[in-house]
Design a protein around this motif. Structure first.
Motif, PDB file in Angstrom:
ATOM      1  N   LEU A  77       6.358  -2.327 -11.903  1.00  0.00           N
ATOM      2  CA  LEU A  77       7.184  -2.065 -13.324  1.00  0.00           C
ATOM      3  C   LEU A  77       6.915  -3.693 -14.047  1.00  0.00           C
ATOM      4  O   LEU A  77       6.833  -3.758 -15.344  1.00  0.00           O
ATOM      5  N   ARG A  81       5.659  -3.856 -17.954  1.00  0.00           N
ATOM      6  CA  ARG A  81       6.402  -4.320 -18.745  1.00  0.00           C
ATOM      7  C   ARG A  81       5.893  -5.605 -19.409  1.00  0.00           C
ATOM      8  O   ARG A  81       5.837  -5.757 -20.661  1.00  0.00           O
ATOM      9  N   GLU A  89       5.518   2.436 -16.950  1.00  0.00           N
ATOM     10  CA  GLU A  89       6.967   1.804 -16.841  1.00  0.00           C
ATOM     11  C   GLU A  89       7.620   3.200 -16.807  1.00  0.00           C
ATOM     12  O   GLU A  89       8.595   3.140 -15.905  1.00  0.00           O
TER      13      GLU A  89
END
Length: 103
Positions: A77, A81, A89
């Protein structure tokens, strides 16, 4: 396909794409320990490779190691991001929510 990738590795070629290909191939075959081994090397080469983190989590989950799966997806993640990889994500967020519901 896995045979040719393994031969490349045996000849000394080693990089994130090769390891990703091997990891995905073994994951597709349900060989979770081998998949995890290659995908772990992949993210060591390239910690920003969000797709590899996603599959690494799947490989750990396939072995019943939910703690390692969670850790991989959390790191994935961060990578997703940082690079605007919205699809990865979203997928890893769903995987983590499922782990929370069914630990």
């Amino acid at each position: 396909m896995l045979d040719s990738l393994e031969k490349m590795l045996a000849k000394g070629m080693d990089n994130s794409l090769l390891r990703f290909g091997l990891g995905k191939g073994y994951l597709d075959l349900g060989e979770f320990p081998r998949a995890a081994e290659h995908l772990q090397r992949c993210v060591e080469f390239d910690p920003k490779y969000s797709a590899a983190w996603k599959l690494l989590g799947k490989a750990h989950q396939g072995q019943g190691d939910t703690a390692a799966a969670r850790q991989a997806w959390e790191k994935g993640l961060e990578a997703a991001r940082a690079h605007g990889d919205k699809q990865a994500e979203k997928e890893m967020t769903v995987f983590l929510k499922k782990l929370d519901r069914h630990p």
